[in-house]
Each structure stands twice: as structure tokens, then as C-alpha cells.
Write an enzyme that holds these catalytic residues in place. Structure first.
Site, PDB file in Angstrom:
ATOM      1  N   ASP B 310     -14.289  32.527  78.738  1.00  0.00           N
ATOM      2  CA  ASP B 310     -14.326  33.360  77.636  1.00  0.00           C
ATOM      3  C   ASP B 310     -15.369  32.367  76.378  1.00  0.00           C
ATOM      4  O   ASP B 310     -15.157  32.208  75.166  1.00  0.00           O
ATOM      5  CB  ASP B 310     -13.534  33.890  76.682  1.00  0.00           C
ATOM      6  CG  ASP B 310     -14.015  35.066  75.483  1.00  0.00           C
ATOM      7  OD1 ASP B 310     -13.045  35.254  74.445  1.00  0.00           O
ATOM      8  OD2 ASP B 310     -15.167  35.329  75.712  1.00  0.00           O
ATOM      9  N   HIS B 311     -16.088  31.445  77.188  1.00  0.00           N
ATOM     10  CA  HIS B 311     -16.860  30.468  76.433  1.00  0.00           C
ATOM     11  C   HIS B 311     -17.895  31.287  75.375  1.00  0.00           C
ATOM     12  O   HIS B 311     -18.601  31.936  75.908  1.00  0.00           O
ATOM     13  CB  HIS B 311     -17.692  29.778  77.521  1.00  0.00           C
ATOM     14  CG  HIS B 311     -18.643  28.641  77.183  1.00  0.00           C
ATOM     15  ND1 HIS B 311     -18.178  27.438  76.606  1.00  0.00           N
ATOM     16  CD2 HIS B 311     -20.043  28.684  76.905  1.00  0.00           C
ATOM     17  CE1 HIS B 311     -19.072  26.711  76.440  1.00  0.00           C
ATOM     18  NE2 HIS B 311     -20.338  27.063  76.534  1.00  0.00           N
TER      19      HIS B 311
END
Lengths: 185, 430, 310
Positions: B310-311
């Protein structure tokens, strides 16, 4: 403030000398009070005890009790921001009109004169006294401001590193005395 | 050109096997895997280039199913080149990108743009996802068929909830037509006021909340639609115990769902919001400690198949604001392994489950080869140093963003080498 | 720069002794406010900035009077007329203010945690005058001061807080402060106003007003924000007043002599009937007077050690 050790302590006045000093103050104070229109204001905390002693002596002499006030000068100090110690604000109670009265300001020890300077500022915020006279039990010298007492109980020469403590039975102690001591730096 | 990596402890997460040995590959495909003691190279033929793993762990490379590289449209936060560099440094060889860029990826031209930018950077396999709806309007189908032909690997609307359930059903059916799985995030926006877990901590902090029930309701809807349409569905970034229970039940019934959890939800709980530090403002919210522990159990027992990064890089000026106004999200792709190692060292997660969740799980979902260290498999590998003690400093990060709650923290373990089809795409210096 | 900066951001971190010293100081400063010259020179070396992003007349005036009575200089900053309206961030605005070297910043903001954000980023002493739904420490201190003044103590008091508890910073700060001081707290309001976790804070939670008021020493009514009415939290003034408003009938359930309190401003006829707002039990106006005294105490506590090193 970290407590420092007491290095040397000496008694400079015993019970008899203290009582003599009180009597010295009593003479001019009684005549002032007898003239009327006079009040007594003790400075917290030592001055309050001295004032109480003076009042009981006045009572013993049959002189009617004048109006009495207590004054805490913490909020008027000039060194409030030098955080050497936590200044505790104590009670101030002047339950009468100060304007036009002759004030007898009472403190236990007169030293640099800064406390009295603050007390004068505080008093005039309450009203416009007709006069202010200063009575102190002990004058230890070393003034930093041009302030002198009108009436002094006893003079004790000291040096700056010393501290003078007045002990009275009114403070819950066994007897009256005045002690001078030195703390380590 | 043959290469052999030696002096490594090999971990094959699919089988759970662990042994000291070497791996040799040619033209990007593994041709030999053998045993050898630490420091030994085995019998090496002429012309084989040796690469030393210096006694570290060798595993299949990581694959991410949820990352934002912000390009096109938000290049001030990250672009495909910098994101690729960050991903390679994180041990990744394949990254699925969020398509909710500007313009969004809803047609073949944007798909091609993303693929070309990824190829130009040349560090990871950039896997484009396509939006479900045209221009992200939530009502009209995007050109899913064309996108499938152009190379999209999954359908994803980003961190958005499709308000019209009927439309979502059509998307899932249509996507399944082209064998495209659907990745869905899970929060009913009408049940939330903010992004902080609703619980005792929010009762004290007064921050606006998002209760677990908002996720639970969404997960239930998505499971039901997956059951109806039989479309391959991935429930992304699960954050609550309640959702885990629903997923476990659905899988037991044979519903075609898989699930992931974002790395931060395994590390943080809601007490992280007590200091009002916007670096801890993430979504899904870090929930209670009980939720966190259950998420870890779900990774271990396989209810949750994958861990995603979930960068979410954000500009510094969008984070240096009061909590309510600050941007939501944290960058993470370079930090996934150090954070996983932290959990392993704290004995909250075992190493095999951790590695499996970033190697086998995501590959299985995408149906791509690899994830196994064996002859014939692609040489997509990562070397992991599990011992070095280091501090995360500002300049360390390859991402353009700096929004991580872990700046200045010490970690143990980091990636050492990333190998993409036999080619080294990242080497740790020093 | 200042030698040591303290802040007052909320009551969660304060000990019983610290709260008590604020209350004791409040007594002295109430005395100052009753003198002929309502001023002491103590903080004449201090500049206080009133940084009110969320509007407020009463709290702002209260702080301003308090600062002036301590002889401090004051500077006032309102959101609407300011650079914030033009899009400058809170951080940049605060840093610009710092160029004028304020010693104390009093901030009211609609975002919870804004004072904490300033405290991390700006070298001044920060006083929280209300941050979103989180805290309003000086309000809770003046409420406790009022209770102590009338009832002689706080420990063991039964205090009822009625209204929109979930969104109320006044409720939160009072709950923290009163718990630390040993009072027993009951909160009540319609279910829509009661978030599900407040019982774990050590308070008894009721969804009717009667059981909360029964036997109470203090009844504190919270303001209903009318903008919430008629939407999804509560149907109408009339219904709220009937079931949750304080009137003479309901007040009878409390102990005789129970204090009626309200942080203001009042919605007469909604959360409190006019006759009760003005009755003998009501100390609402005194709360305002005590607010100045408590704020003088807070300014004194935070300001007394701030000094420029020569």
C-alpha cells in the site's frame, strides 16, 4: 531546587534579645496606632508572624486593635522569571480601605530592599495611603535598593552568602531566636 | 550467460524447505539448484559468473499487489521511475499499480503509457491495473476488453467504494469475461467520519472515526457478489477481525475470494494516533491490538493470502498539517522486509509465513510463474540480510516521498540484492 | 530563547497535584479580580497571542482579560480576516507569528490535535482553548474550580454531564479532570450522542437523563449545536427539550443544593429552561467570572519562567 547542605549555623539572638527587639519596635508603633487612622500590614510570611507578635503586645498594653492586613508580594517580585525556586503565591487580604490611612508595613528581615520595593508597588495598587512606615525586626544590611526602615528591632551585620532566619513561637516553634547560617554554593 | 549465486541459505516458501546451497540460472531461468555448505560454491563449470550472497538468506523475489506510483498526474509525489527504484530496493520484481492516476488508466493508451514508463525504468515488472469505471465515475464500464488486450492484469478502482452495487456486479461479470480478477477495497463511506479506528483511543483523542463495521459491511457485500458472479475477487487491505471471520467463512464455502493486509496494519494499532502525528494517518486505519493480532494469525493460517505494501507517497507539505487536514497514507515499499523482519524477531510471525505472503500468495492470485526456487522457474530472487542493525534516515529512501512514521527508527534486517530474470536490479552498498 | 517551555494541551497528562495547584492559584487570582486595581504586574514581560481559528467570543474575551490583568501584552488573530483564509497553512502562519516573538500562544482550532502540532513545531508555550472534539482544559479547570468553591471538595462528588457527549471537548476534559480528582461521573444523552466506548473511561453512561441526575451534586448541561438538529442525530428542539432538557421537575431528582452548570452559550428552552438557568442553584454566571481567574492562573503557571537569556 536541589537542597544544599547547611555548612555553618550560629544563633545571633536568643529569646531575650528577640523580646527586647520587639519592645524597641513597640514604642513608636504604639504611639502611631494610638493617634488613630493607622493600620498594620504584615508581609508574607515572616512579616505576618512579627505583626501578630506586635498585635498581641499592643493588646496586652490595652491599645485597641487597629485594622490588620496581610500582603503576599510574589506577583510583584522583580525576579519572578529567574526560576531559582517555585514561588508560592500565598494569601493577600486587605479587608479595609487603604486610601488615606497611615500604613505600618511589617517584615521580619530587611536585606536587599527588593521585597519592600515590591510591597510598596502592591500596596499602592490597593489605594493611596496617607503614609507608609516600615518596621523590621532585623536589619541585616547589604542593601541593593535605596530603601531603609523607619524602625529597626536589631541590627545584625552579615555577608552575602549567609541567610538570616527569624524563628518565633507564632510559627509553632519552641522559642524565639534569630539564626544565621551558610549553605554550600 | 550463466550466473550462480553462492553462500546463501535458500528458503523456498512454497514447500517451507530451508537449506544452504546455490542457485544457477541462464537467460533468466533457473537451471540448477544444489546444496553446498556456507561459503562453498559447489562444483562450478567454466564460464559461470559467481555472485556471493555473503551468508544471507535467498528467497523468491517479492510481488506487490497494491502500490501507488502516482504517474501520470501526481509526479510530485512519485513517478514510475522513482517508484521502481524504491520497489527494487525493497526486493520486488513485480508491482501492480493503482490506476486511479490523472488521467486514470481506463483505456489502452494509458495502459501502454504505464507499461512503457515501467520498461524504460527497467527495474521492476510494472503490472498495470485498469479502472472498473470510465473516468472513475462509478457508473459506466471502462473499456475492459481493450485494456485486457493491452496488458492489464487486474481491475481496481483504487481506494474507492462503488456506491452502486448493481454496477459493481456488472463490472465483475464483464471483467470475468476477459479473465480479469477484480481487486476491491472495503469501506462504506456513509458509515465513516474520518480515518481513525473507532474505539477507546478515539473516545479519548476526539479524532474523527471509521468504525470496523464500515469495512465489515463492504466485505460482506463483496463476498456475496463474488459468490453470485463467480468472478475471481481479491479483498484488499483488510484491517479488522470481523472481516477476517467473514473471509474465512466464505473460503470454506468455496467462494472465489482471496485477501490481503497492508504491512502497516500488521505493525501499528490505534494507539499510534494518540500523538496526533499525521505520519501515522493511514488508511485503512490501524485498529485495536486485538484486530492486529488476529490479522497476524490470519496471515499464518492463510485466511489472508498476501501482504501488500500500500505504498502511498505524499508531498511533505501535504503531511505537515493538522491531523484532520493532512494527506492520508504512508510510503512503504522499501520498508516491507525490515518491517516483516521486526515481526519475525518479535515472534509475532514466522519467517516462512511472512515470505510466503509476499512471494507465493501474490503470484498465485495473478497467475504468474515463480515463487518457487526450482529448475525451470524464473530467476526472480531476493537476498535478505537478516542481521544488520541500521537506522532509517531521510536520505536513505529511494522514493520521492518522505512520509513514513518510521523515520529515525532503528531496524534489524534489510534487502541485500534483488535479481529480476537473472539480472541484478538492486545491490545494497556498504 | 525560553529556558523551559511548558504547555497546557489537555488534562489527560495532569496529576492531582498539578490540577490542585491550578485551582489554588485560581483563588488568588479571583482575589486580584475583586480588587480596585484588577491587575498585577507579574507577566509584564510576556506577549500572549490569541490564535482563534475557530470563532469564539466568550473564551477569547476571557483569555484577553486574563492576560491583561496579568499585565501581559496581547495580540489577537482571527481566522476569517487572516492569511489562513488565503490558503496559508497553520504551520506557516504560526511561524510568521513567531517572528513577533510571542511567549504564549492560546489556540482554538476545529481540528483535534492542532495545539499538539503547534507545540511540536513552534517554540512558544501553547495553551489549548479548544481543539475540535478533543479537549478544552481551561473550561474543565474553571468548572472544577466552581464546584470546589461551592461544595468544598471534588473527591467523591456525583457529577452528571448531559448532552452531545460524543462531540464535546468540554465533556472529555471534564471527564479526565474530574476522574483524576476522584469524582464520580455520569453522562447522559440520546444514544446518537453517546459513542460506544465511554464506559471504559470510568464513567456511567445512561441514555435517559433521569437516572444520571438522580442524587447528583452537580448537573452540567452541554450546549446542543443547533446545526445538528433535524439531521441524523436528533429530530427537533422540542423533542430534545422534553426528554433531555433540564427543567425544574427534573432538577428535583438531584440533591438539594445541587449546582446547575453550563459552559455557555445557552440555548434557553432547549437544553435548559430559562427559570432554571436563572435559579438559585445556577452558577452559570460565576463560571464565566471563574474562567478569567483560572486563565490568569494558567498564564501565570506557564509564563512565569519564560525569559530571554541575556
Amino acid at each position: 531546587m536541589t537542597p544544599t547542605r547547611v555548612l555553618a549555623e550560629r544563633q545571633v539572638a536568643g529569646a531575650q534579645e528577640v523580646r527586647n527587639a520587639i519592645e524597641l519596635l513597640l514604642a513608636p508603633i504604639s504611639s502611631q496606632v494610638s493617634e488613630g487612622n493607622t493600620c498594620i500590614v504584615g508581609i508574607q510570611t515572616g512579616g505576618v508572624h512579627v505583626a501578630n507578635r506586635l498585635l498581641s503586645r499592643l493588646h496586652q498594653r490595652g491599645i485597641p486593635r487597629p485594622p490588620v492586613g496581610i500582603l503576599d508580594i510574589t506577583l510583584y517580585r522583580d525576579d519572578i522569571f529567574i526560576g531559582r525556586q517555585q514561588p508560592i503565591v500565598r494569601q493577600t487580604d486587605i479587608p479595609f480601605e487603604l486610601s488615606g490611612k497611615n500604613v505600618i508595613l511589617v517584615d521580619d528581615v530587611l536585606f536587599t530592599g527588593r521585597t519592600i520595593r515590591a510591597a510598596l508597588d502592591a500596596l499602592v495598587d490597593f489605594g493611596r495611603p496617607a503614609s507608609i512606615r516600615l518596621a523590621v525586626l532585623v536589619d541585616r544590611g547589604l542593601r541593593e535598593y535605596p530603601i531603609q526602615a523607619d524602625w529597626v528591632g536589631m541590627k545584625i551585620p552579615t555577608v552575602i552568602q549567609e541567610t538570616v532566619r527569624v524563628e518565633l513561637v507564632e510559627m509553632g516553634l519552641s522559642d524565639d531566636r534569630v539564626v544565621v547560617y551558610t549553605r554550600e554554593a | 550467460m550463466r550466473q550462480r549465486i553462492v553462500d546463501c541459505e535458500i528458503l523456498d516458501p512454497a514447500s517451507g524447505k530451508r537449506f544452504w546451497g546455490y542457485v544457477e540460472w541462464e537467460d533468466g531461468v533457473i537451471c540448477e539448484v544444489g546444496q553446498a555448505g556456507p561459503g562453498e560454491a559447489g562444483e562450478v563449470s567454466a564460464g559461470v559468473e559467481l555472485i556471493s550472497a555473503h551468508g544471507n538468506l535467498l528467497a523468491p523475489s517479492f510481488v506487490d499487489l497494491y502500490a501507488d506510483f502516482c504517474e501520470p498526474g501526481f509526479e510530485y509525489r512519485e513517478n514510475i521511475a522513482s517508484g521502481s527504484a524504491a520497489a527494487a530496493a525493497g526486493g520486488y520484481t513485480h508491482v501492480l499499480l493503482r490506476p486511479d492516476t490523472d488521467p486514470c488508466v481506463d483505456g489502452e493508451d494509458t495502459v501502454r503509457f504505464v507499461l512503457e514508463a515501467g520498461a524504460k525504468a527497467g527495474l521492476v515488472n510494472v503490472l498495470p491495473a485498469g479502472c472498473l469505471s470510465r473516468k472513475l465515475d462509478g457508473e459506466s464500464l471502462a473499456e475492459i476488453g481493450e485494456m485486457a488486450d493491452a496488458g492489464v492484469v487486474a481491475l481496481l478502482e483504487g481506494d474507492r467504494y462503488l456506491k452502486k452495487g448493481g454496477f459493481l456486479r456488472r463490472c465483475m461479470e464483464y471483467g470475468d469475461n476477459f479473465h480479469l480478477p477484480v481487486i476491491l477495497t472495503n469501506e462504506d463511506p456513509t458509515l465513516v467520519e474520518g480515518v481513525v479506528h473507532e474505539g477507546l483511543v478515539s473516545a479519548i483523542s476526539g479524532l474523527k472515526t471509521s468504525p470496523s463495521v464500515a469495512e465489515e459491511v463492504a466485505v460482506a457485500r463483496h463476498i456475496a457478489l463474488a459468490e453470485l458472479t463467480r468472478a475471481k475477487t481479491h479483498l484488499a487491505k483488510i484491517s479488522s477481525a470481523a472481516s477476517v471471520r467473514l473471509i474465512k467463512d466464505a473460503k470454506a464455502r468455496g467462494v472465489p475470494v482471496t485477501a490481503s493486509v497492508a504491512i502497516h496494519n500488521l505493525i501499528l494499532n490505534d494507539t499510534s494516533t494518540l500523538g496526533y502525528d499525521p505520519m501515522f494517518k493511514i488508511w485503512p486505519p490501524a485498529r485495536s491490538e486485538e484486530d492486529r493480532k488476529l490479522l497476524l494469525e490470519a496471515v499464518i493460517d492463510g485466511t489472508i493470502d498476501t501482504i501488500v505494501s500500500d505504498h502511498s507517497p505524499k508531498a511533505t507539505e501535504d503531511k505537515e498539517l493538522e491531523f484532520d487536514l493532512a494527506a492520508t497514507g504512508a510510503l512503504s515499499i522499501e520498508l516491507v522486509f525490515p518491517l516483516l523482519n521486526k515481526l519475525v524477531l518479535a515472534e509475532e510471525l514466522d519467517l516462512v509465513s511472512a515470505i510466503r505472503a509476499v512471494t507465493v500468495g501474490p503470484r498465485r492470485f495473478l497467475g504468474i510463474a515463480g515463487g518457487e526456487i526450482a529448475k525451470g522457474q524464473p530467476a526472480d530472487l531476493v537476498v535478505l540480510d537478516r542481521n544488520t542493525d541500521w537506522e532509517l534516515d531521510y536520505f536513505e529512501l529511494r522514493s520521492r516521498g518522505r512520509n513514513t512514521p518510521f523515520l529515525g527508527q532503528r531496524f534489524v534486517g534489510r534487502t541485500y540484492l534483488t535479481i529480476n530474470r537473472g539480472r541484478v536490479t538492486f545491490r545494497r552498498d556498504g | 530563547m525560553a529556558t523551559h517551555i511548558n504547555h497546557l494541551l489537555d488534562l489527560e497528562g495532569l496529576s492531582k497535584e498539578e490540577i490542585t495547584s491550578y485551582l489554588d492559584l485560581g483563588e488568588h487570582f479571583k482575589g486580584v479580580s475583586q480588587r480596585r486595581i484588577k491587575k498585577v504586574p507579574t507577566l509584564r514581560h510576556i506577549t500572549v497571542v490569541l490564535f482563534f481559528i475557530e470563532n469564539s467570543t466568550r473564551t477569547k474575551i476571557s483569555f484577553e482579560i486574563a492576560a491583561k490583568r496579568m499585565s501581559a501584552d496581547t495580540l489577537s488573530f482571527a481566522a476569517s480576516s487572516s492569511s489562513l483564509a488565503k490558503g496559508e497553512t497553520l504551520l506557516d502562519t504560526a511561524k510568521t507569528l513567531m517572528a513577533m516573538r510571542p511567549d504564549i500562544i492560546v489556540i482554538r482550532h476545529f481540528a483535534a490535535g492542532a495545539p499538539h502540532f503547534l507545540a511540536r513545531n513552534v517554540p512558544a508555550a501553547i495553551i489549548n482553548a479548544g481543539d475540535g472534539g478533543h479537549a478544552h482544559p481551561t473550561q474543565a479547570l474553571l468548572d472544577m474550580f466552581t464546584m470546589r468553591e461551592h461544595l468544598g471538595k471534588i473527591e467523591g462528588l456525583e457529577v452528571a454531564i448531559i448532552g452531545d457527549i460524543g462531540h464535546s471537548r468540554v465533556a472529555r476534559s471534564n471527564i479526565h479532570g474530574l476522574s483524576t480528582m476522584g469524582a464520580n461521573i455520569r453522562v447522559a444523552g440520546p444514544r446518537t450522542f453517546l459513542p460506544p466506548h465511554f464506559n471504559t473511561l470510568g464513567v456511567q453512561v445512561y441514555d435517559r437523563i433521569e437516572p444520571a441526575i438522580e442524587g447528583a451534586d452537580v448537573v452540567m448541561m452541554l450546549r446542543i449545536q443547533k446545526e445538528r438538529m433535524g439531521k441524523d442525530l436528533f429530530p427537533s428542539d422540542r423533542e430534545y427539550a422534553r426528554f433531555f432538557g433540564l427543567d425544574a421537575q427534573k432538577l428535583k431528582l438531584a440533591k438539594p443544593g445541587a449546582l446547575v452548570m453550563h459552559p455557555g452559550p445557552l440555548n434557553r428552552g432547549v437544553e435548559i429552561t430559562p427559570d432554571i438557568a436563572d435559579c438559585n442553584n445556577s452558577v452559570i454566571l460565576e463560571q464565566v467570572e471563574n474562567g478569567v481567574a483560572i486563565r490568569m492562573a494558567v498564564l501565570y503557571q506557564l509564563g512565569k519562567h519564560l525569559v530571554e537569556e541575556a
